[in-house]
Design a protein around this motif. Structure first.
Motif, short mmCIF file in Angstrom:
data_model
loop_
_atom_site.label_atom_id
_atom_site.label_comp_id
_atom_site.label_asym_id
_atom_site.label_seq_id
_atom_site.Cartn_x
_atom_site.Cartn_y
_atom_site.Cartn_z
N PHE A 105 0.93 -1.06 -0.01
CA PHE A 105 0.35 -0.31 -0.08
C PHE A 105 0.31 1.44 0.23
N PRO A 106 0.26 2.38 -1.13
CA PRO A 106 1.50 3.55 -1.13
C PRO A 106 1.39 4.18 -0.26
N GLU A 107 2.81 5.17 0.76
CA GLU A 107 2.89 5.39 1.44
C GLU A 107 3.05 6.88 1.97
N VAL A 108 2.47 7.35 2.19
CA VAL A 108 2.44 9.12 2.31
C VAL A 108 3.35 10.14 2.39
N GLY A 109 3.09 11.03 0.79
CA GLY A 109 4.25 10.68 0.75
C GLY A 109 5.05 10.80 -0.51
N ALA A 110 4.56 9.13 -0.74
CA ALA A 110 5.02 9.17 -2.19
C ALA A 110 3.82 8.99 -3.38
N LYS A 111 4.84 8.68 -4.60
CA LYS A 111 4.35 9.18 -5.34
C LYS A 111 2.91 8.11 -5.88
N ALA A 112 2.09 8.95 -6.85
CA ALA A 112 0.63 7.60 -6.54
C ALA A 112 1.01 6.95 -7.89
N PRO A 113 0.92 5.60 -7.68
CA PRO A 113 1.67 4.91 -9.34
C PRO A 113 0.48 4.95 -9.94
N ALA A 114 1.01 5.85 -11.44
CA ALA A 114 -0.17 6.17 -12.48
C ALA A 114 -0.68 4.98 -13.40
N PHE A 115 -1.78 5.11 -13.71
CA PHE A 115 -2.83 4.30 -14.33
C PHE A 115 -3.70 3.91 -15.17
N SER A 116 -3.99 3.39 -15.94
CA SER A 116 -5.31 3.50 -17.19
C SER A 116 -6.13 2.53 -16.36
N LEU A 117 -7.56 2.73 -16.79
CA LEU A 117 -8.46 1.72 -16.26
C LEU A 117 -9.76 2.04 -16.93
N LYS A 118 -9.99 0.45 -17.68
CA LYS A 118 -11.60 0.50 -18.14
C LYS A 118 -12.45 1.60 -17.18
N ARG A 119 -13.13 2.31 -18.08
CA ARG A 119 -14.36 2.96 -16.75
C ARG A 119 -15.94 3.23 -17.24
N ASP A 120 -16.66 2.72 -16.06
CA ASP A 120 -18.26 2.62 -16.61
C ASP A 120 -18.64 3.62 -17.93
N GLY A 121 -19.14 3.08 -18.81
CA GLY A 121 -20.01 4.13 -19.86
C GLY A 121 -18.64 3.97 -20.53
N GLY A 122 -17.68 3.40 -20.80
CA GLY A 122 -17.37 3.62 -21.97
C GLY A 122 -15.78 4.09 -21.68
N GLY A 123 -14.52 4.22 -22.15
CA GLY A 123 -13.81 4.79 -22.52
C GLY A 123 -12.90 4.53 -20.82
N GLU A 124 -11.65 5.68 -20.59
CA GLU A 124 -10.95 5.31 -19.54
C GLU A 124 -10.47 6.29 -18.34
N VAL A 125 -10.30 5.98 -17.59
CA VAL A 125 -9.78 7.06 -16.47
C VAL A 125 -8.10 6.35 -16.66
N LYS A 126 -7.24 8.12 -15.87
CA LYS A 126 -6.67 7.77 -16.38
C LYS A 126 -6.06 8.56 -15.05
N LEU A 127 -4.72 8.10 -13.32
CA LEU A 127 -4.48 9.18 -13.02
C LEU A 127 -4.45 10.71 -13.89
N SER A 128 -3.80 10.98 -14.56
CA SER A 128 -3.36 12.46 -15.40
C SER A 128 -4.24 12.92 -14.95
N ASP A 129 -5.91 12.51 -15.77
CA ASP A 129 -6.89 12.86 -16.36
C ASP A 129 -7.65 14.05 -15.01
N PHE A 130 -6.78 14.03 -13.34
CA PHE A 130 -7.07 14.93 -12.10
C PHE A 130 -5.92 15.39 -11.68
N ALA A 131 -4.43 15.30 -12.83
CA ALA A 131 -3.62 16.26 -12.35
C ALA A 131 -4.35 17.89 -12.24
N GLY A 132 -3.51 18.39 -11.10
CA GLY A 132 -3.79 19.34 -10.51
C GLY A 132 -4.92 19.35 -9.77
N ARG A 133 -5.51 18.60 -9.35
CA ARG A 133 -6.46 18.33 -7.96
C ARG A 133 -6.52 17.41 -6.87
N LYS A 134 -7.01 17.12 -6.67
CA LYS A 134 -7.30 16.20 -5.22
C LYS A 134 -8.05 15.01 -5.90
#
Length: 157
Positions: free
Chosen positions: A4-33
């Protein structure tokens, strides 16, 4: 198997299939919490309560500039049904290959009635605007959890 990632570590990048089709990636949330909550199986009692709790606080999370992402190993079709049934208003990622689940250390050996099996440990992470892990909740108990995560998101700048 990753831990399990530790506080302060870089969140592992991911790209997943998502509901409704398409993908969701960590980079989709860049600049947001981002809150990522991992749940064992769509439309089971605990997972339903947890998802409904996060959904009920979605406006407060949005005010805190924090996105929500639910992730399980369920296929997209199951995620679609789950999302529609409970009118969930945030993406649900499908990790049938368990690559992200393993990268985040939540694909673990579990035990029920003496039988051992592999499954998802209910866990949540709060990722900061810079892509690092700001707070973690391993082995989540559902009651009051979404509220606790919201408080952390509101405090995080």
């Amino acid at each position: 198997m990753s831990k399990f990632p530790e506080v302060g570590a870089k969140a592992p990048a991911f790209s997943l299939k998502r509901d409704g089709g398409g993908e969701v990636k960590l980079s989709d949330f860049a600049g947001r919490k981002l809150v990522i909550y991992f749940y064992p199986k769509a439309d089971t009692p605990g997972c339903t309560k947890e998802s409904i709790a996060f959904n009920g606080l979605k406006d407060a999370f949005a005010k805190a500039d924090t996105a929500i992402l639910g992730v399980s190993a369920d296929p997209v079709t199951a995620q679609d049904k789950f999302k529609a049934k409970y009118d969930l208003d945030f993406p649900l990622g499908s990790d049938e290959q368990r690559e992200m689940l393993e990268a985040y250390g939540v694909w673990v050996e579990k035990s029920m009635y003496g039988r051992k099996y592999m499954g998802i440990e209910r866990a949540t992470l709060l990722i900061g605007r810079d892509g690092t892990v700001a707070q973690t909740w391993p082995k989540v108990k559902v009651p009051g959890h979404a509220e606790e995560v919201l408080q952390a998101a509101q405090i995080l700048t």
